[in-house]
Write a protein that holds these residues in place. Structure first.
Motif, mmCIF file in Angstrom:
data_model
loop_
_atom_site.group_PDB
_atom_site.id
_atom_site.type_symbol
_atom_site.label_atom_id
_atom_site.label_comp_id
_atom_site.label_asym_id
_atom_site.label_seq_id
_atom_site.Cartn_x
_atom_site.Cartn_y
_atom_site.Cartn_z
ATOM 1 N N ASN A 76 -0.662 -10.969 1.302
ATOM 2 C CA ASN A 76 -0.532 -9.856 2.233
ATOM 3 C C ASN A 76 -1.892 -9.169 2.368
ATOM 4 O OD1 ASN A 76 0.021 -7.494 3.601
ATOM 5 N ND2 ASN A 76 1.622 -6.795 2.200
ATOM 6 N N PRO A 77 -2.483 -9.161 3.557
ATOM 7 C CA PRO A 77 -3.796 -8.520 3.717
ATOM 8 C C PRO A 77 -3.795 -7.028 3.411
ATOM 9 C CG PRO A 77 -3.301 -9.942 5.588
ATOM 10 C CD PRO A 77 -2.037 -9.819 4.798
ATOM 11 N N LYS A 78 -2.605 -6.403 3.341
ATOM 12 C CA LYS A 78 -2.529 -4.981 3.033
ATOM 13 C C LYS A 78 -2.303 -4.707 1.548
ATOM 14 C CE LYS A 78 -0.826 -3.622 7.614
ATOM 15 N NZ LYS A 78 0.272 -2.959 8.365
ATOM 16 N N SER A 79 -2.261 -5.748 0.731
ATOM 17 C CA SER A 79 -2.053 -5.552 -0.699
ATOM 18 C C SER A 79 -3.204 -4.761 -1.307
ATOM 19 C CB SER A 79 -1.957 -6.903 -1.417
ATOM 20 O OG SER A 79 -0.780 -7.581 -1.069
ATOM 21 N N GLU A 81 -5.713 -3.604 -4.505
ATOM 22 C CA GLU A 81 -6.505 -4.425 -5.428
ATOM 23 C C GLU A 81 -5.723 -4.790 -6.691
ATOM 24 O OE1 GLU A 81 -9.637 -5.688 -5.360
ATOM 25 O OE2 GLU A 81 -10.139 -5.017 -3.340
ATOM 26 N N LYS A 82 -4.939 -3.849 -7.219
ATOM 27 C CA LYS A 82 -4.198 -4.126 -8.446
ATOM 28 C C LYS A 82 -3.147 -5.201 -8.226
ATOM 29 C CE LYS A 82 -1.495 -1.891 -12.106
ATOM 30 N NZ LYS A 82 -0.923 -0.608 -12.593
ATOM 31 N N GLU A 83 -2.376 -5.068 -7.159
ATOM 32 C CA GLU A 83 -1.349 -6.059 -6.864
ATOM 33 C C GLU A 83 -1.965 -7.411 -6.557
ATOM 34 O OE1 GLU A 83 1.434 -6.562 -3.089
ATOM 35 O OE2 GLU A 83 2.290 -5.102 -4.492
ATOM 36 N N LEU A 84 -3.034 -7.408 -5.772
ATOM 37 C CA LEU A 84 -3.704 -8.654 -5.423
ATOM 38 C C LEU A 84 -4.261 -9.332 -6.676
ATOM 39 C CD1 LEU A 84 -4.284 -10.242 -2.861
ATOM 40 C CD2 LEU A 84 -6.438 -9.012 -2.645
ATOM 41 N N GLY A 85 -4.848 -8.531 -7.556
ATOM 42 C CA GLY A 85 -5.372 -9.082 -8.800
ATOM 43 C C GLY A 85 -4.291 -9.736 -9.636
ATOM 44 N N HIS A 86 -3.119 -9.097 -9.704
ATOM 45 C CA HIS A 86 -1.994 -9.674 -10.449
ATOM 46 C C HIS A 86 -1.571 -11.013 -9.847
ATOM 47 C CE1 HIS A 86 1.959 -10.285 -12.191
ATOM 48 N NE2 HIS A 86 2.452 -10.329 -10.962
ATOM 49 N N ILE A 87 -1.447 -11.071 -8.524
ATOM 50 C CA ILE A 87 -1.004 -12.304 -7.868
ATOM 51 C C ILE A 87 -1.996 -13.436 -8.104
ATOM 52 C CG2 ILE A 87 -0.615 -13.358 -5.600
ATOM 53 C CD1 ILE A 87 0.573 -10.646 -4.722
ATOM 54 N N LEU A 88 -3.282 -13.129 -8.031
ATOM 55 C CA LEU A 88 -4.299 -14.163 -8.223
ATOM 56 C C LEU A 88 -4.335 -14.645 -9.672
ATOM 57 C CD1 LEU A 88 -7.147 -12.635 -6.046
ATOM 58 C CD2 LEU A 88 -5.673 -14.574 -5.466
ATOM 59 N N THR A 89 -4.201 -13.727 -10.605
ATOM 60 C CA THR A 89 -4.173 -14.127 -12.017
ATOM 61 C C THR A 89 -2.947 -14.973 -12.311
ATOM 62 O OG1 THR A 89 -5.359 -12.132 -12.667
ATOM 63 C CG2 THR A 89 -4.129 -13.272 -14.385
ATOM 64 N N ASP A 90 -1.826 -14.581 -11.738
ATOM 65 C CA ASP A 90 -0.564 -15.273 -12.010
ATOM 66 C C ASP A 90 -0.518 -16.656 -11.365
ATOM 67 O OD1 ASP A 90 2.144 -15.123 -13.147
ATOM 68 O OD2 ASP A 90 2.813 -15.158 -11.064
ATOM 69 N N SER A 91 -0.965 -16.763 -10.120
ATOM 70 C CA SER A 91 -0.845 -18.036 -9.390
ATOM 71 C C SER A 91 -2.046 -18.947 -9.564
ATOM 72 C CB SER A 91 -0.621 -17.762 -7.898
ATOM 73 O OG SER A 91 -1.717 -17.052 -7.341
ATOM 74 N N ALA A 92 -3.200 -18.388 -9.954
ATOM 75 C CA ALA A 92 -4.427 -19.164 -10.214
ATOM 76 C C ALA A 92 -4.738 -20.175 -9.114
ATOM 77 C CB ALA A 92 -4.312 -19.871 -11.563
ATOM 78 N N PRO A 93 -4.903 -19.713 -7.874
ATOM 79 C CA PRO A 93 -5.201 -20.663 -6.797
ATOM 80 C C PRO A 93 -6.607 -21.239 -6.951
ATOM 81 C CG PRO A 93 -5.396 -18.414 -5.995
ATOM 82 C CD PRO A 93 -4.855 -18.325 -7.383
ATOM 83 N N ALA A 94 -6.761 -22.473 -6.470
ATOM 84 C CA ALA A 94 -8.065 -23.133 -6.558
ATOM 85 C C ALA A 94 -8.996 -22.676 -5.448
ATOM 86 C CB ALA A 94 -7.875 -24.651 -6.489
ATOM 87 N N LEU A 95 -8.429 -22.313 -4.314
ATOM 88 C CA LEU A 95 -9.212 -21.950 -3.124
ATOM 89 C C LEU A 95 -8.510 -20.796 -2.413
ATOM 90 C CD1 LEU A 95 -9.469 -25.559 -1.604
ATOM 91 C CD2 LEU A 95 -11.268 -24.441 -2.943
ATOM 92 N N ASN A 475 8.450 -0.110 3.695
ATOM 93 C CA ASN A 475 7.433 -1.107 3.350
ATOM 94 C C ASN A 475 6.984 -1.849 4.600
ATOM 95 O OD1 ASN A 475 9.418 -2.987 3.951
ATOM 96 N ND2 ASN A 475 9.765 -3.612 1.829
ATOM 97 N N ASP A 476 6.175 -2.897 4.408
ATOM 98 C CA ASP A 476 5.617 -3.634 5.553
ATOM 99 C C ASP A 476 6.689 -4.293 6.413
ATOM 100 O OD1 ASP A 476 2.905 -3.106 5.131
ATOM 101 O OD2 ASP A 476 2.782 -4.639 3.574
ATOM 102 N N MET A 477 7.853 -4.589 5.808
ATOM 103 C CA MET A 477 8.933 -5.226 6.549
ATOM 104 C C MET A 477 9.864 -4.220 7.207
ATOM 105 S SD MET A 477 8.570 -8.359 6.657
ATOM 106 C CE MET A 477 10.179 -8.697 7.330
ATOM 107 N N GLY A 478 9.565 -2.936 7.034
ATOM 108 C CA GLY A 478 10.406 -1.910 7.617
ATOM 109 C C GLY A 478 11.584 -1.515 6.758
#
Length: 488
Positions: A76-79, A81-95, A475-478
């Motif tokens: 979500n481009p509106k996430s 920094e804290k939430e985004l950091g959690h998602i990236l740490t959890d999912s560990a994307p390569a790119l 939220n973003d979905m209304g």
């Protein structure tokens, strides 16, 4: 992703766009070329993040990931920094895949960035076969993060099988074909906008026109110009209902649509009726969630009954259970129970959370949705709210917040309404109404609203407290964020 394919391949008609975002579009051969070019760079990389802006590049990126057999993690481009950091740490994307020129937040700067190109004249855009990915139906297609209302967001791992099963079941329920042209303006980081709104038309060999940002003018334009279906959330249909009386062009455009679909939250009965009165059209509701994709829907050839989400989709089993887990056998339209489902539409589990995955399922394999509902005698499902926030136990009764909200919205002095429960020494819980008045200078009072609800429903369902607000938190979905209301 047509003709039974689950890889997002675009073997549809060549003479019209598969995807259109504003004035940019791709035909099926062009989409295949762009997606294949990107897929060659993704093969073998594991999970990849997708910066999911409402742009053509997001759709190409997800189709390419499916063709490469790697799981896409929409961001979500509106996430924050804290939430985004959690998602990236959890999912560990390569790119991370993004449109050229997108400015990415600092949380993403350590990831290798791949710009999604759709310049079909670029070198390598159509060259060479794709490597054989050997992707199976059970392999993950998407990792979609939940809203995190009870803690950090959890990554729901959605297999290719679930996407195919849901989209084919909806094709049956909605008589969805390659002749349909869908218009929507939903975000692309969740299953409604991405799976239903982008992959759905591609699987049917049809077309999708994304508005970029929802406007009633955009809806009018596209439905007037040949679009046959509209997907939206209740806030969008509320705006449509508010606009219709003074916009005959919108009314005419909606009246010619084959199917109007609302989801992600309940559409108030008041808005259903306002739209039908002006256009002659009934809005179809369906019910799903991230972990299950779609569970039920009103069928295109069935009765579009306001306030219900229809019947279980083909292949989906649904039951209501009491608090002790015992099934509710009666379809009486009154007995409230938690919805549990099972079928090929379900996710495989929460990423890195075996504890949460185990807790989400019963011993015999049913997924606990946490949604409360009743079933009418003909099997139609009416959702009354979330178990955690919308089930109110007052005076010995189990009361769903949704029906009280619908009753409040029928009052001419109420523009928006939400209902919660709060502790009460006598009743156990008392019903609290949060109201956005139509006229802030003359808001309806407690006695007036309590009498209004009691006449329509029953005296024990009347609100005992009323708060007047300028707006409801969404939220973003209304969806209304009731936990924010409860915190005051």
């Amino acid at each position: 992703m047509t003709g039974g394919s689950t890889d997002g391949s675009a073997h549809g008609p060549t003479d019209r766009p598969a995807l259109r975002f504003g004035d940019r579009s791709l035909t099926y051969p062009e989409l295949s070329a762009a997606a294949d070019s990107l897929a060659r760079r993704l093969t073998g990389h594991g999970r990849v993040a997708v910066w999911a802006t409402p742009e053509l590049e997001t759709a190409v990126a997800v189709v390419a990931a499916l063709r490469a057999g790697v799981a896409a993690v929409p961001l979500n481009p509106k996430s924050g920094e804290k939430e985004l950091g959690h998602i990236l740490t959890d999912s560990a994307p390569a790119l991370v895949l993004s449109a050229p020129g997108d400015e990415l937040p600092s949380a993403l700067r350590d990831l290798t960035r791949v710009d999604v190109g759709i310049d079909l004249g670029a070198d390598g855009a159509t060259g060479g076969p794709l490597p054989d990915t050997h992707a199976s139906d059970e392999d993950p297609a998407l990792v979609v993060y939940t809203s995190g209302t009870t803690g950090p967001p959890k990554g729901a791992v959605i297999p290719r099988r679930a996407i195919a099963a849901t989209l084919d079941a909806l094709a049956d329920a909605w008589q969805w074909t390659g002749a349909d042209v869908l218009v929507h303006g939903l975000p692309l980081f969740h299953v409604h906008g991405l799976v239903l709104g982008i992959l759905g038309p591609l699987r049917r060999g049809g077309s999708v026109r994304h508005l970029g940002r929802f406007t009633t003018e955009g809806v009018t334009r596209e439905l007037t110009d040949g679009a046959t279906m509209l997907f939206g959330v209740p806030t969008m249909y509320h705006r449509i209902a508010e606009t219709l009386p003074d916009d005959p062009a919108l009314a005419k455009a909606l009246s010619r649509a084959r199917l109007l679909v609302s989801g992600s939250a309940a559409l108030p009965v008041h808005d259903h009726e306002r739209i039908t009165t002006v256009t002659g059209q009934r809005v179809v509701e369906r019910y799903g969630m991230t972990e299950t994709l779609m569970n039920t829907s009103v069928r295109a050839d069935g009765e579009a009954r306001a306030g219900t989400v229809g019947v279980p989709l083909p292949g989906v089993e649904l039951r209501l259970v009491e608090e002790d887990g015992s099934p509710i056998a009666s379809y009486d339209g009154e007995t409230v129970g938690e919805i549990q489902v099972r079928g090929p539409n379900l996710f495989t589990g929460y990423l890195n959370r075996p504890d949460a995955t185990a807790a989400a399922f019963t011993a015999d394999g049913w997924f606990r949705t946490g949604d409360m509902a009743v079933r009418d005698p003909d099997g139609y499902v009416r959702i009354v709210g979330r178990k955690a926030t919308d089930l109110i136990k007052s005076g010995g009764y189990k009361i769903g917040a949704g029906e009280i909200e619908n009753a409040l919205l029928e009052h001419p002095g109420v523009r928006e309404a939400a209902v919660t429960g709060e502790p009460d020494a006598d009743l156990g819980e008392r019903i609290v109404a949060w109201v956005v008045p139509a006229d802030p200078q003359s808001p309806p009072g407690l006695a007036e609203l309590a009498d209004h609800v009691a006449r329509r429903l029953a005296p024990h369902k009347r609100p005992r407290v009323v708060h007047h607000l300028d707006a409801l938190p969404r939220n973003d979905m209304g969806k209304i964020m009731k936990r924010a209301l409860s915190r005051g």
